[in-house]
Write an enzyme that holds these catalytic residues in place. Sequence first.
Site, short mmCIF file in Angstrom:
data_model
loop_
_atom_site.label_atom_id
_atom_site.label_comp_id
_atom_site.label_asym_id
_atom_site.label_seq_id
_atom_site.Cartn_x
_atom_site.Cartn_y
_atom_site.Cartn_z
N ARG A 44 4.76 44.76 -4.95
CA ARG A 44 4.29 43.42 -5.29
C ARG A 44 3.15 43.03 -4.35
O ARG A 44 2.86 43.74 -3.39
CB ARG A 44 5.43 42.40 -5.18
CG ARG A 44 6.15 42.52 -3.83
CD ARG A 44 6.69 41.26 -3.32
NE ARG A 44 5.63 40.33 -2.99
CZ ARG A 44 4.89 40.39 -1.88
NH1 ARG A 44 5.05 41.35 -0.98
NH2 ARG A 44 3.94 39.50 -1.66
N ALA A 46 -0.90 41.11 -4.79
CA ALA A 46 -2.03 41.43 -5.67
C ALA A 46 -2.70 42.77 -5.36
O ALA A 46 -2.85 43.62 -6.26
CB ALA A 46 -3.02 40.28 -5.65
N ASP A 225 -3.47 35.50 -5.99
CA ASP A 225 -3.28 36.50 -7.04
C ASP A 225 -4.48 36.54 -7.96
O ASP A 225 -4.71 37.52 -8.66
CB ASP A 225 -2.00 36.21 -7.81
CG ASP A 225 -0.81 36.51 -6.91
OD1 ASP A 225 -0.41 35.62 -6.14
OD2 ASP A 225 -0.34 37.67 -6.93
N ASN A 235 -1.83 31.31 -6.94
CA ASN A 235 -1.03 32.03 -5.92
C ASN A 235 0.44 31.64 -6.07
O ASN A 235 0.79 30.81 -6.91
CB ASN A 235 -1.56 31.70 -4.51
CG ASN A 235 -0.96 32.60 -3.44
OD1 ASN A 235 -0.93 33.81 -3.60
ND2 ASN A 235 -0.45 32.01 -2.37
O1 MRU Z 1 5.29 37.58 -6.89
P1 MRU Z 1 4.57 38.26 -5.78
O2 MRU Z 1 5.42 38.49 -4.58
O3 MRU Z 1 3.86 39.51 -6.25
O4 MRU Z 1 3.45 37.23 -5.35
C1 MRU Z 1 2.54 37.59 -4.36
C2 MRU Z 1 1.70 36.47 -3.91
O5 MRU Z 1 1.68 35.41 -4.48
C3 MRU Z 1 0.80 36.73 -2.76
O6 MRU Z 1 0.59 35.56 -2.04
C4 MRU Z 1 -0.55 37.20 -3.29
O7 MRU Z 1 -0.40 38.34 -4.10
C5 MRU Z 1 -1.50 37.51 -2.21
S1 MRU Z 1 -0.99 38.98 -1.40
C6 MRU Z 1 -2.08 39.66 -0.51
#
Ligand code: MRU
Length: 314
Positions: A44, A46, A225, A235
């Site tokens: 998980r 981005a 994201d 995000n």
């Molecule tokens: O649902 P997730 O855990 O994949 O969500 C991730 C996020 O919202 C992070 O803050 C985002 O991807 C930035 S990570 C470098």
Amino acid sequence: MRTIDWVDGAVEIIDQTALPTVLRMLRLSTVEELVDAVRRLAVRGAPALGVAGAMGVALAAASGGSVARTAQLVHVIETARPTAVNLARGARRAAAQLPHGFDAVLAEALAVRDEEIASSVAMAKRGADLFAELCGPNPRLLTHCNTGGLACVTGGTALGVVVELHRRGALGGVIASETRPLLQGARLTAWELSQAGIPFRVAVDGAGPFLMARGEVDAVVLGADRVCANGDVVNKIGTYAHALGAKAAGIPFVVVAPESTVDNDTPTGAAVEIEDRDGAEVAGDLPAVNPAFDVTPHELVTAVVTDQRVLRFN
Ligand code: MRU
């Protein structure tokens, strides 16, 4: 240790569902296994999803099916989660090499991986420089979700900046917002900060704006994201509340994300599909609503730091 990599013909990931209790690797040998890992958030964040998308297409190419079957698999990978632009982007980049054969697809997937590693290094430096300018020495930061090496390949986005400030002896403290319902902050960010030897405190998500109002936070730093063409930031759910809190307290709200997360094809946050996850993650058997992300309008964003530039909005 890399969060995701291509090892001996398969994708290897750190299983993020098992942390912080157990640090274990998972080996994903088929597209089905990879897509399942993406949906369960075993991999998980981005940038890591971008690499997963690209390497997933390498698995599809290796499976040797017909052109139509491979195209079907690429579609399943691209759409495994809808919100982070990196997933579909990584998959499409690798898929563009399908006519040139497996080696070309894998080379592109490895290029996506390597670019994310390099981006993390650049963002950490640029972000740390920006905090020195915005806050002066030793800012006390609040961060949300997990944006460290676990969300990327190594390094990190916002958490990479926190680590770089600590390395410079210029970090006044960090609060990790726990990030309900899956606790990316309390489980993953806390684990990464512990591993790095950086003192931290965990707070419930709802405490963020109050801690800002009480003068205990000098700035908010978190990831994205998707950064839309107008600067709206999509995000993890809870980000918008922190942005409103930062605005009310008059402190900087800084987003750190690689160029691979900047999506100029999406005009505003209103155009982004927000992933709605199973209500059981929130409240067991109770009826629940569970948006996994939210949209922070660019008016609330001080700056977006990428690996190449700083976009200033306020
Ligand atoms: O649902 P997730 O855990 O994949 O969500 C991730 C996020 O919202 C992070 O803050 C985002 O991807 C930035 S990570 C470098």
